[in-house]
Design an enzyme around this catalytic site. Structure first.
Site, short mmCIF file in Angstrom:
data_model
loop_
_atom_site.label_atom_id
_atom_site.label_comp_id
_atom_site.label_asym_id
_atom_site.label_seq_id
_atom_site.Cartn_x
_atom_site.Cartn_y
_atom_site.Cartn_z
N SER A 1 6.71 -4.36 -1.71
CA SER A 1 6.22 -3.09 -2.23
C SER A 1 6.32 -2.04 -1.11
O SER A 1 7.40 -1.83 -0.57
CB SER A 1 4.81 -3.26 -2.77
N TRP A 2 5.21 -1.38 -0.73
CA TRP A 2 5.27 -0.48 0.43
C TRP A 2 5.77 -1.24 1.66
O TRP A 2 6.48 -0.68 2.49
CB TRP A 2 3.92 0.14 0.73
N ASP B 1 8.79 -5.52 -13.33
CA ASP B 1 7.98 -4.80 -12.34
C ASP B 1 7.91 -3.34 -12.78
O ASP B 1 8.91 -2.62 -12.73
CB ASP B 1 8.64 -4.92 -10.96
N HIS C 1 5.13 -7.26 -10.70
CA HIS C 1 5.23 -6.74 -9.34
C HIS C 1 4.60 -7.63 -8.28
O HIS C 1 5.12 -7.74 -7.17
CB HIS C 1 4.54 -5.36 -9.29
N GLY D 1 0.83 -1.20 0.00
CA GLY D 1 0.00 0.00 0.00
C GLY D 1 0.87 1.25 0.00
O GLY D 1 1.52 1.53 -0.99
#
Length: 316
Positions: free
Chosen positions: A110-111, A265, A293, A43
Site C-alpha cells: 500500500s503506502w 483491491d 487490499h 498509511g
C-alpha cells in the site's frame, strides 16, 4: 495466520534520532547474519504490528521493521512537521547505515509500496530486490478514487459514515475538509474525523467483512496518526512530481521484483500495479483472484510469504 511464520521477538531494538525532534523505533528480527530485508508499513501513519515479522522466515532473514515518522512507537506521535516522502527515504538510508547493511530486500505494501518505489528509484544500488503489495503510485486520480469519487460507488453504506463529519458545502474536496479538522486545535473534532477516516479504510480493506481489521483501524491512537499523516501527504500530492514513480521506473532496471495484487483491491485498484509491471520489465505480477487490499487476506498473505521464501533461496 494464513501461513505466516511465528512472530519472534526482536533480537535488537533501537531508538534512532533522525533530526527535527523525530525519533524512530527500529527492530531487528530473525538471524543477525541473515539476508537483510526492510519492511515498510502502510498509511502513511499506520505503524508496524508484530504480525508483520511473520512474513520473514526467522532462520533465513535479518528483518528490519520500523515505525515511520509520527506513528507507532516512533515519536512525536501524529507529527506532520518535517514529515515528507523524502524525509522517510532519508530515514531508510539512516537506518541502513546505522545497522551496517550494504544492500537489502525492500518489502512494502500500500503506502509502503509507494515508499519502496521512491527509495529504490533514489538508491537502486542499495536494493537487492523488491516485494510490493497493493501498489499505490499516489497519483491524484488514485487519491480521488478512494476519497472523493469511485470507491464510494461500491460501498455507499460505509461512505455515508465517512461523509458524516463533513458539512455538505465542503464535500467537493473531502481530503481538504478532513485536513482542516485534523490540523485544528479541537481535540474532540480531531478524534471524530480521525475515526471516520480510518474506519473507512479498515472497512474496505478486505474482500469479505473482517471485524478484527476494522477494530484495528478504529483504535484511537492509530486512527489519529493514520488520518492526520495520510491527509498531510495527500493534500501535498505525497511530495511527488506528477506521475513521478512510474516516470522514473526505468531506474529499477536490473532489480528483480514481485508484485502481489488483489483482483478486488478497491483501495489501490489493480490498474496501478498493472501499469508499473508494464514499465518495470524485471517485475513479476501475481494477481490474487479472491482478495482485496489487506496483506492479511489469505491469498495475499500466502503469496507474500512465498515471495520472501523465494528471495531467501535466490539471494541468500
Amino acid at each position: 495466520m494464513h501461513e505466516l511464520y511465528p512472530s519472534v521477538e526482536p533480537f535488537a531494538v533501537h531508538r534512532l534520532a533522525v533530526g527535527d525532534g523525530h525519533e524512530l523505533y527500529v527492530e531487528e528480527c530473525g538471524r543477525p547474519d541473515g539476508l537483510p530485508a526492510v519492511f515498510l508499513h502502510g498509511g502513511p501513519g499506520a505503524g508496524c504490528d508484530p504480525l508483520y515479522r511473520g512474513f520473514f522466515a526467522p532462520d533465513c532473514y535479518r528483518a528490519v521493521l520500523f515505525d515511520q515518522r509520527g506513528c507507532g512507537r516512533s515519536t512525536p506521535h501524529a507529527a506532520i512537521e518535517t514529515n515528507t516522502t523524502w524525509d522517510l527515504v532519508a530515514d531508510i538510508e539512516r537506518i541502513r547505515e546505522h545497522l551496517g547493511i550494504a544492500r537489502w530486500l525492500v518489502f512494502g505494501g500500500s503506502w509502503g509500496s509507494t515508499l519502496a518505489l521512491a527509495y529504490a528509484e533514489t538508491h537502486p544500488e542499495r536494493v537487492l530486490g523488491l516485494i510490493l503489495r497493493g501498489v499505490f503510485l499516489c497519483r491524484p486520480e488514485e487519491i480521488r478514487w478512494f476519497y472523493q469519487e469511485g470507491a464510494n460507488w461500491c460501498f455507499p453504506d460505509y461512505w455515508q459514515d465517512f461523509l458524516a463529519p463533513i458539512p455538505k458545502p465542503e464535500r467537493s474536496d473531502l481530503v481538504g475538509a478532513y485536513y482542516r479538522r485534523l490540523i485544528g486545535a479541537d481535540d474532540a473534532i480531531r478524534a471524530e474525523v480521525a475515526h471516520a477516516w480510518s474506519v473507512w479504510e479498515g472497512r474496505t480493506a478486505t474482500l469479505l467483512p473482517n471485524p478484527a481489521i476494522e477494530a484495528h483501524f478504529a483504535d484511537p491512537k492509530r486512527a489519529l496518526s493514520l488520518a492526520r499523516i495520510e491527509c498531510h501527504y495527500f493534500v501535498h500530492q505525497a511530495f511527488l512530481a506528477p506521475n513521478q514513480l512510474l516516470r522514473d521506473a526505468g531506474r529499477l532496471s536490473g532489480i528483480p521484483g514481485i508484485i502481489v495484487q488483489g483482483r478486488y483491491d478497491l483501495i489501490c485498484p489493480l490498474r496501478s500495479a498493472w501499469e508499473l509491471h508494464q514499465t518495470w520489465l524485471d517485475s513479476e505480477l501475481q494477481i490474487i483472484p479472491d482478495a482485496g487490499h489487506s496483506a492479511l487476506e489469505p491469498g495475499i498473505c500466502r503469496a507474500l510469504v512465498a515471495a520472501t521464501d523465494r528471495f531467501a533461496r535466490e539471494l541468500g
